[in-house]
Design an enzyme around this catalytic site. Sequence first.
Site, PDB file in Angstrom:
ATOM      1  N   GLU A  50      -0.174 -34.786  -3.217  1.00  0.00           N
ATOM      2  CA  GLU A  50       0.540 -33.812  -2.396  1.00  0.00           C
ATOM      3  C   GLU A  50      -0.462 -33.185  -1.430  1.00  0.00           C
ATOM      4  OE1 GLU A  50       2.700 -30.712  -4.297  1.00  0.00           O
ATOM      5  OE2 GLU A  50       3.459 -32.023  -5.877  1.00  0.00           O
ATOM      6  N   ASP A  61       3.350 -20.163  -3.050  1.00  0.00           N
ATOM      7  CA  ASP A  61       1.931 -20.348  -3.346  1.00  0.00           C
ATOM      8  C   ASP A  61       1.341 -19.123  -4.040  1.00  0.00           C
ATOM      9  OD1 ASP A  61       2.229 -22.699  -2.005  1.00  0.00           O
ATOM     10  OD2 ASP A  61       1.282 -22.015  -0.159  1.00  0.00           O
TER      11      ASP A  61
END
Length: 278
Positions: A50, A61
């Site tokens: 990824e 995140d």
Amino acid sequence: MPSRLDDCLAAARAEGRAALVGYLPAGYPTVDGAIAAMRAMVAAGVDVVEVGLPYSDPTMDGPVIQQAADAALRGGLTTRDVLRTVEAVADTGAPTLVMTYWNPIEQHGVAAFAADLAAAGGAGTITPDLPPEEAAPWLEATAAHGLDPVFVVAPSSSTERLRRVADITGGFVYAASLMGVTGARSQVGTQAEGLVARVRAVTSLPVAVGLGVGTAAQAAQVAAFADGVIVGSALVRVLLDAQRRGEGAEAALAGLGALTADLAQGVRGAQANVPVTA
């Protein structure tokens, strides 16, 4: 026709194991440094990569990934740099996905992003903030260029929501093991196994689990019930710690390779409890 991602996941299943998916943001510590790090992960046992597209307003995140992404943005990272990263990593043969929020795709141009990603050798994308109800333009663009559009489900997702997401997802369903942001934790979310079972009840697609995995033991735990194990923050932290200690690129890559190899051993050592499907 099966995609490169499909083939990779099927090959792991044929070996009786889950696939290891490794995440790093493009551009950290530099564009070339990130490329070297991702290629090192593949060499150490990552099956799928990824490539994170750093964004100034992340919602998923955690602090570790945000720190690296912020540094990449301060360094002037562009979407073109991300695509160059994809091209260099995909050259290893590992299916390479871009993990990105929707805004950068929209700013680049939906059709243009899909075309450019495919031209770079990308296998698909993970778009955590793109609702299925608004995904039609992206689904059309990815279908036109043979890309897998991966969507995310969470423990809070209803059965109807799981079915809707699975109906539009390509490659695998990304199952967030817990509610919250990314980050390695002392234990994997207790709802992860149940979520995987709920997803499998509505689709035959592989299910990969992310959020919270950071050790070989945790990787083995998840690999026992999932088709894929996704690791991000723990890998990013290796690079952040190396920079904080003033270590050079060689030491950072060695540390990254060591952790990746441990995770790969954990995944390969687990006896996956996954049903065999046609």
